[in-house]
Write an enzyme that holds these catalytic residues in place. Structure first.
Site, short mmCIF file in Angstrom:
data_model
loop_
_atom_site.label_atom_id
_atom_site.label_comp_id
_atom_site.label_asym_id
_atom_site.label_seq_id
_atom_site.Cartn_x
_atom_site.Cartn_y
_atom_site.Cartn_z
CB CYS A 74 63.15 29.94 17.01
SG CYS A 74 63.21 28.85 15.59
CB CYS A 185 69.70 30.87 12.28
SG CYS A 185 69.48 29.29 13.15
N1 DGL Z 1 67.34 28.52 15.87
C1 DGL Z 1 66.37 28.57 14.87
C2 DGL Z 1 66.33 29.91 14.15
O1 DGL Z 1 66.66 30.91 14.74
C3 DGL Z 1 66.11 27.45 13.93
C4 DGL Z 1 67.05 26.37 13.71
C5 DGL Z 1 66.32 25.18 13.15
O2 DGL Z 1 65.68 24.51 13.93
O3 DGL Z 1 66.41 24.96 11.93
O4 DGL Z 1 65.94 29.98 13.02
#
Ligand code: DGL
Length: 267
Positions: A74, A185
């Protein structure tokens, strides 16, 4: 540490499965536990304090499961928490996610690259530091993928609404000359097809961090002498703070990541 212990992979929701997929395919002897919070997703607009607390809670759970390494799949959680994690769990190897600015900056022909990420990732020191390294050579545009995380969480990436959301974000970046679009993301790779449809035949490349993260995991397995045995039969486990329906969707998406051939072999 037992070398056949699992690698823990954490995300706010399902996005980290784009990283899980690369690791599952790239490191086939490794057992994996994927933890997708789900209940508190998205993290992207939350306060740094909340994101830090949620991330530490999730890491604690993965460590309680005996994980030998943690991948913070993440970008948002990495931006907020990776330093804290490395400082407070010095015995644990961590791999964080960072937008792939470098390959984009090194290969752009137009001299303009665009980075899509959440608000917290874009204001994180990690990203600011990396982009500053290329700022004298390359024009770096940034944009939040408004609504993208929710679209992926709801499995709606092929809907007309998804295409509209993608077009709204992507078009202005291409108009400003970006020929590389960095997906910063882990949810966004699930929108890759939609993004590429919107790009059409224009000379714009979409770049994500999945492969690079897998290589980094392999490097740390080397450094810490943590490779699973070659005859290890890998297990895949999935955990969430959300309900059973979410867990089912998570698992369905995870196995849907594999190509048909591989899925058949698994059965
Ligand atoms: N998948 C996450 C990232 O790579 C975050 C998405 C979220 O929860 O806003 O930033």
């Amino acid at each position: 540490m037992n070398n056949n212990a699992p690698i823990g992979i954490f995300d706010s929701g399902m996005g980290g499965l784009s990283v899980w997929q690369e690791i599952a395919e790239g490191l086939p002897c490794e057992s994996l536990i994927f933890f997708g919070d789900g209940a508190r997703c998205p993290y992207g607009e939350r306060s740094r304090e909340e994101i830090l607390r949620f991330t530490v809670e999730s890491v604690e759970r993965l460590l309680a499961e005996g994980c030998k390494m943690i991948v913070v799949a993440c970008n948002t959680a990495t931006a907020v928490a990776i330093e804290y994690l490395r400082e407070h769990y010095p015995q644990v190897p961590f791999v964080g996610l960072e937008p792939a600015v470098k390959p984009a900056a090194l290969t752009t022909k137009s001299g303009t690259v665009a980075v899509l990420a959440t608000a917290r990732s874009l204001e994180g020191e990690l990203f600011l530091h990396t982009s500053a390294q290329y700022a004298d050579r390359v024009n770096i545009l940034t944009a939040v993928g408004e609504g993208f995380v929710e679209i992926v969480e709801h499995g709606e990436e092929n809907s007309p609404a998804a295409e509209q959301a993608v077009r709204r974000v992507i078009e202005p970046l291409i108009e400003k000359g970006a020929d590389k679009i960095v997906l910063g993301c882990t949810h966004y790779p699930f929108l890759r097809q939609t993004i590429e449809r919107v790009i059409g035949d224009r000379d714009v490349e979409v770049i994500d961090s999945g492969r690079a993260v897998c290589r980094r995991v392999a490097q740390l397995l080397d450094n810490f002498d943590l490779w699973a045995d070659e005859d290890n039969e890998p297990k895949f486990e999935f955990m969430t703070l959300a309900d059973d329906d979410y867990l089912d969707r998570l698992i369905f998406r995870a196995y849907g990541c594999f190509s048909e051939e591989e899925t058949e072999e698994d059965e």
